[in-house]
Design a protein around this motif. Structure first.
Motif, PDB file in Angstrom:
ATOM      1  N   SER A  12     -15.887  40.099  28.308  1.00  0.00           N
ATOM      2  CA  SER A  12     -14.232  39.750  28.043  1.00  0.00           C
ATOM      3  C   SER A  12     -13.526  40.657  28.842  1.00  0.00           C
ATOM      4  N   ARG A  13     -14.161  41.980  29.148  1.00  0.00           N
ATOM      5  CA  ARG A  13     -13.463  42.674  30.007  1.00  0.00           C
ATOM      6  C   ARG A  13     -13.278  42.077  31.451  1.00  0.00           C
ATOM      7  N   LYS A  14     -14.326  41.858  31.883  1.00  0.00           N
ATOM      8  CA  LYS A  14     -14.528  41.219  33.530  1.00  0.00           C
ATOM      9  C   LYS A  14     -13.705  39.850  33.466  1.00  0.00           C
ATOM     10  N   LEU A  15     -13.728  39.137  32.230  1.00  0.00           N
ATOM     11  CA  LEU A  15     -13.056  37.947  32.348  1.00  0.00           C
ATOM     12  C   LEU A  15     -11.539  37.964  32.210  1.00  0.00           C
TER      13      LEU A  15
ATOM     14  N   GLY B 185       0.419  32.413  29.762  1.00  0.00           N
ATOM     15  CA  GLY B 185       1.133  33.010  31.162  1.00  0.00           C
ATOM     16  C   GLY B 185       0.583  32.929  32.150  1.00  0.00           C
ATOM     17  N   TRP B 186      -0.640  33.282  32.478  1.00  0.00           N
ATOM     18  CA  TRP B 186      -1.418  33.158  33.587  1.00  0.00           C
ATOM     19  C   TRP B 186      -1.910  31.777  33.916  1.00  0.00           C
ATOM     20  N   VAL B 187      -1.971  30.833  33.116  1.00  0.00           N
ATOM     21  CA  VAL B 187      -2.031  29.505  33.621  1.00  0.00           C
ATOM     22  C   VAL B 187      -1.016  28.867  34.203  1.00  0.00           C
ATOM     23  N   LYS B 188       0.184  29.259  33.551  1.00  0.00           N
ATOM     24  CA  LYS B 188       1.329  29.006  34.097  1.00  0.00           C
ATOM     25  C   LYS B 188       1.644  29.545  35.622  1.00  0.00           C
ATOM     26  N   ASP B 189       1.460  30.825  35.441  1.00  0.00           N
ATOM     27  CA  ASP B 189       1.670  31.628  37.097  1.00  0.00           C
ATOM     28  C   ASP B 189       0.721  30.981  38.087  1.00  0.00           C
ATOM     29  N   TYR B 190      -0.428  30.582  37.657  1.00  0.00           N
ATOM     30  CA  TYR B 190      -1.412  30.123  38.780  1.00  0.00           C
ATOM     31  C   TYR B 190      -1.392  28.835  38.892  1.00  0.00           C
ATOM     32  N   ASN B 191      -0.503  28.044  37.825  1.00  0.00           N
ATOM     33  CA  ASN B 191      -0.520  26.502  38.112  1.00  0.00           C
ATOM     34  C   ASN B 191      -1.831  25.943  37.873  1.00  0.00           C
ATOM     35  N   VAL B 192      -2.674  26.496  36.718  1.00  0.00           N
ATOM     36  CA  VAL B 192      -4.126  26.297  36.495  1.00  0.00           C
ATOM     37  C   VAL B 192      -3.876  25.104  35.401  1.00  0.00           C
ATOM     38  N   THR B 193      -4.795  24.171  35.273  1.00  0.00           N
ATOM     39  CA  THR B 193      -4.855  23.134  34.348  1.00  0.00           C
ATOM     40  C   THR B 193      -6.332  23.369  33.567  1.00  0.00           C
ATOM     41  N   LEU B 194      -6.352  23.736  32.236  1.00  0.00           N
ATOM     42  CA  LEU B 194      -7.621  24.055  31.639  1.00  0.00           C
ATOM     43  C   LEU B 194      -7.902  22.739  30.582  1.00  0.00           C
ATOM     44  N   ASP B 195      -9.239  22.468  30.804  1.00  0.00           N
ATOM     45  CA  ASP B 195     -10.059  21.182  30.201  1.00  0.00           C
ATOM     46  C   ASP B 195     -11.205  21.945  29.586  1.00  0.00           C
ATOM     47  N   ILE B 196     -10.959  22.151  28.186  1.00  0.00           N
ATOM     48  CA  ILE B 196     -11.956  22.880  27.640  1.00  0.00           C
ATOM     49  C   ILE B 196     -13.238  22.040  27.440  1.00  0.00           C
ATOM     50  N   THR B 197     -13.204  20.806  27.595  1.00  0.00           N
ATOM     51  CA  THR B 197     -14.511  20.140  27.453  1.00  0.00           C
ATOM     52  C   THR B 197     -15.319  20.484  28.962  1.00  0.00           C
ATOM     53  N   ARG B 198     -14.799  21.140  30.083  1.00  0.00           N
ATOM     54  CA  ARG B 198     -15.499  21.691  31.191  1.00  0.00           C
ATOM     55  C   ARG B 198     -16.215  22.797  30.980  1.00  0.00           C
ATOM     56  N   TYR B 199     -15.895  23.540  29.901  1.00  0.00           N
ATOM     57  CA  TYR B 199     -16.575  24.751  29.517  1.00  0.00           C
ATOM     58  C   TYR B 199     -18.210  24.487  29.454  1.00  0.00           C
ATOM     59  N   HIS B 200     -18.877  25.393  30.054  1.00  0.00           N
ATOM     60  CA  HIS B 200     -20.179  25.586  29.789  1.00  0.00           C
ATOM     61  C   HIS B 200     -20.588  27.051  30.161  1.00  0.00           C
ATOM     62  N   SER B 201     -21.711  27.242  29.406  1.00  0.00           N
ATOM     63  CA  SER B 201     -22.064  28.862  29.570  1.00  0.00           C
ATOM     64  C   SER B 201     -22.506  29.427  30.923  1.00  0.00           C
ATOM     65  N   ASP B 202     -22.656  28.559  31.688  1.00  0.00           N
ATOM     66  CA  ASP B 202     -23.239  28.743  33.173  1.00  0.00           C
ATOM     67  C   ASP B 202     -21.813  29.489  33.832  1.00  0.00           C
ATOM     68  N   VAL B 203     -20.735  29.182  33.501  1.00  0.00           N
ATOM     69  CA  VAL B 203     -19.369  29.752  33.967  1.00  0.00           C
ATOM     70  C   VAL B 203     -19.719  30.998  33.864  1.00  0.00           C
ATOM     71  N   LEU B 204     -20.179  31.738  32.933  1.00  0.00           N
ATOM     72  CA  LEU B 204     -20.276  33.020  32.690  1.00  0.00           C
ATOM     73  C   LEU B 204     -21.127  33.899  33.721  1.00  0.00           C
ATOM     74  N   ASN B 205     -21.904  32.927  34.142  1.00  0.00           N
ATOM     75  CA  ASN B 205     -22.995  33.813  35.362  1.00  0.00           C
ATOM     76  C   ASN B 205     -22.341  34.468  36.351  1.00  0.00           C
ATOM     77  N   ALA B 206     -20.989  34.105  36.652  1.00  0.00           N
ATOM     78  CA  ALA B 206     -20.296  34.914  37.848  1.00  0.00           C
ATOM     79  C   ALA B 206     -19.706  36.051  37.734  1.00  0.00           C
ATOM     80  N   PHE B 207     -19.766  36.317  36.127  1.00  0.00           N
ATOM     81  CA  PHE B 207     -19.072  37.661  35.761  1.00  0.00           C
ATOM     82  C   PHE B 207     -20.005  38.788  35.325  1.00  0.00           C
TER      83      PHE B 207
END
Length: 168
Positions: A96-99, A146-168
């Protein structure tokens, strides 16, 4: 892992059955194992601590194996889902700290993992009637929004997979 809709009453009912069954089987089997060992290998000093301890350990290991095999049983779907959800949230929590640092810098994967964590935690806390800390979760979600709005990001929770965490 994907978030699923779980009926709270069914989940609580089945969880209570699993808890009672685990307690009863652990008590009965640990006593059975330890008494069997004491019967065949009595101690001259009268202390049977090691046999009692071995009975508890063997029973606990057996219980874990049985629960793992029963995890796919239809009556265990809700309990197994929450078990898996807690493991997924724990993986995210460890990073979580790195995320948080990466999400603050605009990293979309970090934001996605945090979004999954917040939604999963919200579901878990509602299933377990643990709504005391919901305000802190809402504050964290607001910061993420707020971050999502600031960086104009669209989050789709169905795209989440635990492999995303490997980069952190």
């Amino acid at each position: 892992m994907q978030l699923q809709i779980i009926d709270k009453k069914v989940y609580r009912s089945r969880l209570n059955i699993v808890i009672v069954a685990c307690i009863a089987s652990l008590a009965v089997s640990s006593l059975a194992v330890s008494q069997t060992l004491i019967h065949f290998f009595p101690s001259e000093t009268g202390s049977h601590f090691h046999w009692n301890l071995l009975g508890v350990v063997v029973s606990a290991i057996t219980l874990v194996i049985v629960l793992t095999r029963l995890k796919t049983h239809p009556k265990m779907v809700e309990v197994a889902y929450v078990w898996d959800l807690k493991q997924s949230l724990n993986l995210i929590y460890r990073k979580s700290r790195k995320l948080l640092a990466a999400a603050e810098q605009g990293n979309e994967d970090a934001m996605l993992a945090l979004h999954f964590s917040y939604e999963g935690s919200r579901q878990l806390w509602q299933l377990d009637d643990n709504t005391i800390t919901m305000t802190s979760l809402n504050d964290a979600q607001s910061r993420l929004d707020g971050w999502v709005k600031d960086y104009n990001v669209t989050l789709d929770i169905t795209r989440y997979h635990s492999d995303v965490l490997n980069a952190f």
